[in-house]
Design an enzyme around this catalytic site. Structure first.
Site, PDB file in Angstrom:
ATOM      1  N   ASN A   1     -12.469   5.748  -5.076  1.00 19.87           N
ATOM      2  CA  ASN A   1     -12.108   6.666  -3.983  1.00 19.87           C
ATOM      3  C   ASN A   1     -12.602   6.149  -2.634  1.00 19.87           C
ATOM      4  OD1 ASN A   1     -11.998   8.350  -6.466  1.00 19.87           O
ATOM      5  ND2 ASN A   1     -11.486   9.958  -4.993  1.00 19.87           N
ATOM      6  N   ASN A   2     -11.671   6.042  -1.692  1.00 20.02           N
ATOM      7  CA  ASN A   2     -12.023   5.585  -0.345  1.00 20.02           C
ATOM      8  C   ASN A   2     -12.379   6.764   0.547  1.00 20.02           C
ATOM      9  OD1 ASN A   2     -10.222   2.610   0.540  1.00 20.02           O
ATOM     10  ND2 ASN A   2     -10.605   3.325  -1.527  1.00 20.02           N
TER      11      ASN A   2
ATOM     12  N   LYS B   1      -7.151  15.387   1.295  1.00 20.32           N
ATOM     13  CA  LYS B   1      -8.093  14.767   0.369  1.00 20.32           C
ATOM     14  C   LYS B   1      -9.474  15.385   0.550  1.00 20.32           C
ATOM     15  CE  LYS B   1      -5.030  11.884  -1.235  1.00 20.32           C
ATOM     16  NZ  LYS B   1      -4.519  10.740  -0.564  1.00 20.32           N
TER      17      LYS B   1
ATOM     18  N   LEU C   1       0.827  -1.216   0.000  1.00 22.96           N
ATOM     19  CA  LEU C   1       0.000   0.000   0.000  1.00 22.96           C
ATOM     20  C   LEU C   1       0.855   1.257   0.000  1.00 22.96           C
ATOM     21  CD1 LEU C   1      -1.711  -2.295   1.728  1.00 22.96           C
ATOM     22  CD2 LEU C   1      -3.295  -0.383   1.933  1.00 22.96           C
TER      23      LEU C   1
ATOM     24  N   LYS D   1       1.002   4.571 -10.927  1.00 17.75           N
ATOM     25  CA  LYS D   1       0.290   3.376 -10.444  1.00 17.75           C
ATOM     26  C   LYS D   1       0.097   2.368 -11.590  1.00 17.75           C
ATOM     27  CE  LYS D   1      -1.231   2.748  -6.831  1.00 17.75           C
ATOM     28  NZ  LYS D   1      -0.636   2.153  -5.607  1.00 17.75           N
TER      29      LYS D   1
ATOM     30  N   THR E   1      -5.481   1.351  -8.263  1.00 17.60           N
ATOM     31  CA  THR E   1      -6.555   2.339  -8.233  1.00 17.60           C
ATOM     32  C   THR E   1      -7.339   2.353  -9.546  1.00 17.60           C
ATOM     33  OG1 THR E   1      -6.924   4.742  -8.296  1.00 17.60           O
ATOM     34  CG2 THR E   1      -4.734   4.005  -8.856  1.00 17.60           C
ATOM     35  N   ASP E   2      -8.592   2.799  -9.462  1.00 14.51           N
ATOM     36  CA  ASP E   2      -9.410   2.951 -10.677  1.00 14.51           C
ATOM     37  C   ASP E   2      -8.819   4.016 -11.610  1.00 14.51           C
ATOM     38  OD1 ASP E   2     -10.023   5.154  -9.079  1.00 14.51           O
ATOM     39  OD2 ASP E   2     -12.205   4.951  -9.256  1.00 14.51           O
ATOM     40  N   GLU E   3      -7.960   4.888 -11.055  1.00 15.67           N
ATOM     41  CA  GLU E   3      -7.453   6.011 -11.851  1.00 15.67           C
ATOM     42  C   GLU E   3      -6.548   5.553 -13.002  1.00 15.67           C
ATOM     43  OE1 GLU E   3      -6.407   9.521  -9.612  1.00 15.67           O
ATOM     44  OE2 GLU E   3      -7.631   8.880  -7.927  1.00 15.67           O
TER      45      GLU E   3
ATOM     46  N   TYR F   1       0.359  10.771 -10.971  1.00 14.77           N
ATOM     47  CA  TYR F   1       0.025   9.755  -9.957  1.00 14.77           C
ATOM     48  C   TYR F   1      -0.504   8.489 -10.614  1.00 14.77           C
ATOM     49  CZ  TYR F   1      -2.981   7.187  -6.701  1.00 14.77           C
ATOM     50  OH  TYR F   1      -3.606   6.188  -5.994  1.00 14.77           O
ATOM     51  N   SER F   2      -1.543   8.638 -11.448  1.00 16.98           N
ATOM     52  CA  SER F   2      -2.159   7.422 -12.004  1.00 16.98           C
ATOM     53  C   SER F   2      -1.223   6.733 -12.989  1.00 16.98           C
ATOM     54  CB  SER F   2      -3.517   7.729 -12.636  1.00 16.98           C
ATOM     55  OG  SER F   2      -3.432   8.775 -13.570  1.00 16.98           O
TER      56      SER F   2
HETATM   57  P1  NAD Z   1      -1.615   7.569   2.090  1.00 18.69           P
HETATM   58  O1  NAD Z   1      -0.951   8.639   1.316  1.00 18.69           O
HETATM   59  O2  NAD Z   1      -2.604   7.933   3.144  1.00 18.69           O
HETATM   60  O3  NAD Z   1      -0.517   6.634   2.798  1.00 18.69           O
HETATM   61  C1  NAD Z   1       0.642   6.226   2.137  1.00 18.69           C
HETATM   62  C2  NAD Z   1       1.574   5.594   3.168  1.00 18.69           C
HETATM   63  O4  NAD Z   1       2.733   5.116   2.482  1.00 18.69           O
HETATM   64  C3  NAD Z   1       2.080   6.565   4.242  1.00 18.69           C
HETATM   65  O5  NAD Z   1       2.003   5.976   5.519  1.00 18.69           O
HETATM   66  C4  NAD Z   1       3.535   6.820   3.853  1.00 18.69           C
HETATM   67  O6  NAD Z   1       4.376   7.122   4.956  1.00 18.69           O
HETATM   68  C5  NAD Z   1       3.890   5.493   3.200  1.00 18.69           C
HETATM   69  N1  NAD Z   1       5.015   5.619   2.263  1.00 18.69           N
HETATM   70  C6  NAD Z   1       5.156   6.538   1.267  1.00 18.69           C
HETATM   71  N2  NAD Z   1       6.318   6.357   0.628  1.00 18.69           N
HETATM   72  C7  NAD Z   1       6.920   5.274   1.208  1.00 18.69           C
HETATM   73  C8  NAD Z   1       8.140   4.585   0.979  1.00 18.69           C
HETATM   74  N3  NAD Z   1       8.997   4.975   0.021  1.00 18.69           N
HETATM   75  N4  NAD Z   1       8.421   3.511   1.753  1.00 18.69           N
HETATM   76  C9  NAD Z   1       7.575   3.097   2.733  1.00 18.69           C
HETATM   77  N5  NAD Z   1       6.420   3.739   3.010  1.00 18.69           N
HETATM   78  C10 NAD Z   1       6.092   4.811   2.252  1.00 18.69           C
HETATM   79  O7  NAD Z   1      -2.284   6.621   0.997  1.00 18.69           O
HETATM   80  P2  NAD Z   1      -3.673   5.811   1.056  1.00 18.69           P
HETATM   81  O8  NAD Z   1      -4.770   6.710   0.647  1.00 18.69           O
HETATM   82  O9  NAD Z   1      -3.750   5.065   2.324  1.00 18.69           O
HETATM   83  O10 NAD Z   1      -3.441   4.791  -0.154  1.00 18.69           O
HETATM   84  C11 NAD Z   1      -2.824   3.531   0.080  1.00 18.69           C
HETATM   85  C12 NAD Z   1      -2.710   2.802  -1.247  1.00 18.69           C
HETATM   86  O11 NAD Z   1      -3.998   2.629  -1.833  1.00 18.69           O
HETATM   87  C13 NAD Z   1      -1.882   3.563  -2.295  1.00 18.69           C
HETATM   88  O12 NAD Z   1      -1.119   2.611  -3.011  1.00 18.69           O
HETATM   89  C14 NAD Z   1      -2.927   4.189  -3.200  1.00 18.69           C
HETATM   90  O13 NAD Z   1      -2.429   4.354  -4.511  1.00 18.69           O
HETATM   91  C15 NAD Z   1      -4.025   3.143  -3.150  1.00 18.69           C
HETATM   92  N6  NAD Z   1      -5.400   3.655  -3.371  1.00 18.69           N
HETATM   93  C16 NAD Z   1      -5.882   4.694  -2.628  1.00 18.69           C
HETATM   94  C17 NAD Z   1      -7.201   5.116  -2.811  1.00 18.69           C
HETATM   95  C18 NAD Z   1      -7.775   6.228  -1.971  1.00 18.69           C
HETATM   96  O14 NAD Z   1      -8.914   6.647  -2.235  1.00 18.69           O
HETATM   97  N7  NAD Z   1      -7.096   6.727  -0.968  1.00 18.69           N
HETATM   98  C19 NAD Z   1      -8.002   4.492  -3.772  1.00 18.69           C
HETATM   99  C20 NAD Z   1      -7.465   3.422  -4.514  1.00 18.69           C
HETATM  100  C21 NAD Z   1      -6.165   2.992  -4.285  1.00 18.69           C
HETATM  101  P1  TYD Z   2      -9.142  13.720  -4.152  1.00 20.02           P
HETATM  102  O1  TYD Z   2      -9.646  13.479  -2.772  1.00 20.02           O
HETATM  103  O2  TYD Z   2      -7.859  14.460  -4.329  1.00 20.02           O
HETATM  104  O3  TYD Z   2      -9.094  12.295  -4.886  1.00 20.02           O
HETATM  105  P2  TYD Z   2      -8.796  11.928  -6.443  1.00 20.02           P
HETATM  106  O4  TYD Z   2      -8.285  13.123  -7.139  1.00 20.02           O
HETATM  107  O5  TYD Z   2      -7.761  10.866  -6.317  1.00 20.02           O
HETATM  108  O6  TYD Z   2     -10.108  11.440  -7.002  1.00 20.02           O
HETATM  109  O7  TYD Z   2     -10.252  14.514  -4.964  1.00 20.02           O
HETATM  110  C1  TYD Z   2     -11.558  14.001  -5.167  1.00 20.02           C
HETATM  111  C2  TYD Z   2     -12.271  14.953  -6.096  1.00 20.02           C
HETATM  112  O8  TYD Z   2     -12.446  16.216  -5.440  1.00 20.02           O
HETATM  113  C3  TYD Z   2     -11.504  15.246  -7.381  1.00 20.02           C
HETATM  114  O9  TYD Z   2     -12.431  15.344  -8.468  1.00 20.02           O
HETATM  115  C4  TYD Z   2     -10.866  16.602  -7.135  1.00 20.02           C
HETATM  116  C5  TYD Z   2     -11.851  17.274  -6.198  1.00 20.02           C
HETATM  117  N1  TYD Z   2     -11.259  18.221  -5.209  1.00 20.02           N
HETATM  118  C6  TYD Z   2     -11.769  19.523  -5.119  1.00 20.02           C
HETATM  119  O10 TYD Z   2     -12.702  19.923  -5.856  1.00 20.02           O
HETATM  120  N2  TYD Z   2     -11.203  20.366  -4.207  1.00 20.02           N
HETATM  121  C7  TYD Z   2     -10.171  19.989  -3.394  1.00 20.02           C
HETATM  122  O11 TYD Z   2      -9.676  20.817  -2.600  1.00 20.02           O
HETATM  123  C8  TYD Z   2      -9.672  18.649  -3.497  1.00 20.02           C
HETATM  124  C9  TYD Z   2      -8.536  18.162  -2.626  1.00 20.02           C
HETATM  125  C10 TYD Z   2     -10.260  17.800  -4.419  1.00 20.02           C
END
Ligand code: NAD
Ligand code: TYD
Length: 339
Positions: free
Chosen positions: A182-183, A192, A84, A157, A128-130, A153-154
């Site tokens: 998106n979680n 976020k 992750l 990934k 990710t879906d992205e 980013y995407s």
């Molecule tokens: P996050 O940014 O909250 O957490 C990322 C974690 O990774 C942090 O604890 C950070 O310290 C650690 N990290 C970063 N670089 C590192 C490195 N080089 N070595 C070891 N640890 C490192 O991210 P998240 O939202 O919890 O996402 C977790 C995973 O799920 C990611 O791979 C992300 O792409 C994927 N994902 C997230 C979402 C979402 O909506 N958040 C959706 C789909 C997939």
């Molecule tokens: P985000 O939480 O950054 O997730 P992702 O870009 O990975 O989907 O953003 C969710 C959506 O919200 C995205 O369409 C961008 C928008 N957004 C805003 O409109 N304002 C903000 O300040 C942020 C952080 C996101």
């Protein structure tokens, strides 16, 4: 005991996944390897070693550092690796993509090498879906769509997903990929959308909405995602990709309005700002494959989930205040600095 490595366990999903596994899988022992970047918050996991004696270990380390990764693999003989660790914020990737390539691509390659060398039984890459790019008003992402990422980013990934595929084909690694929408839920870093808007609404600050606010995301509760990750790690077929989604499409502006309503704040706090470059219009997931093959479905309905999530942020104000003030980063020094 099943020995599991979770990377990025101090981030949003990692924290929820660690808690889910330690509670639901008494036969699993977990090592959390996390670099503690700005997104990693050690506070999130500080209670776990005591709450689950002998089953939880934290290691600070970088997944891009082959020597550090090798030490962890040598010490623990993992059965399962769940990756992750990542740079996860699209806006940051637009400002500086270098660290995204380093962590999200090179980090994965380093972990894959270690997994092959140490004969890990299952490698699960959290994607990710992205990676599929953007949808118009109709349709949903299926696993067999071509990858068409639009942000750094995407793209990073997607590159990682292809590395995983290559290691399956080339080295016979038993690996699977989950792609999730998106979680939302507790412990999400307040950069976020949802936590950022809750914090700003709480302080009666402006809520910055990109473009016209009509971009659509499919929101899944983090607990549904974590349940799916564990299921795929246990039962997923080698080489397969599994989509997960929440079946809860929302325009960004709808989410922002519901946060304002929940906090009793006026819509006048909404501020439309310059759009994100390359902003994907819509994400929606077809998760019929994981439903048909593994029996997974999202359980948390969005209305209930978002209400509980907003309440969690309101009840845990000190948690996000320490992040905003930067003091959460002192935690490591306080906890481990003397050793
Ligand atoms: P996050 O940014 O909250 O957490 C990322 C974690 O990774 C942090 O604890 C950070 O310290 C650690 N990290 C970063 N670089 C590192 C490195 N080089 N070595 C070891 N640890 C490192 O991210 P998240 O939202 O919890 O996402 C977790 C995973 O799920 C990611 O791979 C992300 O792409 C994927 N994902 C997230 C979402 C979402 O909506 N958040 C959706 C789909 C997939
Ligand atoms: P985000 O939480 O950054 O997730 P992702 O870009 O990975 O989907 O953003 C969710 C959506 O919200 C995205 O369409 C961008 C928008 N957004 C805003 O409109 N304002 C903000 O300040 C942020 C952080 C996101």
């Amino acid at each position: 005991m099943t020995k599991v490595l979770i990377t990025g366990g101090c981030g949003f999903i990692g924290t929820n996944l660690l808690r889910y596994i330690l509670k639901e899988k008494p036969g699993w022992k977990v090592v959390n390897l996390d670099l503690l970047t700005y997104a990693g918050n050690l506070e999130n996991t500080m209670d776990l070693a005591e709450a689950y004696p002998g089953r939880y270990t934290f290691v600070r380390g970088d997944i891009t550092d082959p020597a550090a990764v090798e030490r962890v693999f040598q010490a623990h003989e993992f059965d399962i690796v769940m990756n992750l660790a990542a740079e996860s914020h699209v806006d940051r990737s637009i400002l500086d993509s270098g660290v995204f390539v380093r962590t999200n691509v090179i980090g994965v390659q380093v972990l894959l090498d270690a997994a092959v060398k140490h004969k890990v039984k299952k490698f699960l890459q959290v994607s990710t879906d992205e990676v599929y790019g953007s949808l118009g008003s109709h349709g949903r992402f299926r696993e067999d769509l071509p990858l068409a990422p639009n942000s750094p980013y995407s793209a990073s990934k997607a590159a990682a997903d292809l590395m995983v595929r290559a290691y399956i084909k080339t080295y016979g690694l038993d690996a699977v990929i989950t792609r999730c929408s998106n979680n939302y839920g507790p412990y999400q870093f307040p950069e976020k959308l949802i936590p950022l808007m809750v914090v700003n609404a709480y302080h009666e600050r402006e809520l910055p909405v990109y473009g016209d606010g009509k971009n659509v995301r499919d929101w899944i509760h983090v607990e549904d995602h974590c349940r799916g990750i564990v299921l795929v790690a246990e039962q997923g077929c080698c080489g397969e990709v599994y989509n997960m989604g929440g079946d809860a499409e929302q325009e960004n502006i709808q989410i922002v309005r519901s946060i304002l309503a929940h906090l009793g704040r006026p819509d006048e706090l909404i501020r439309y700002v310059k759009d994100r470059p390359g902003h994907d219009f819509r994400y929606a997931m077809d998760f019929s494959k994981i439903e048909a093959q593994l029996g997974w479905l999202p359980r948390v309905d969005f209305e209930t989930g978002i209400r509980k999530t907003i309440d969690w942020y309101l009840e845990n104000k000190p948690w996000w205040e320490r992040i905003l003030s930067g003091t959460y980063r002192d935690y490591y020094e306080r906890m481990y600095g003397q050793r």
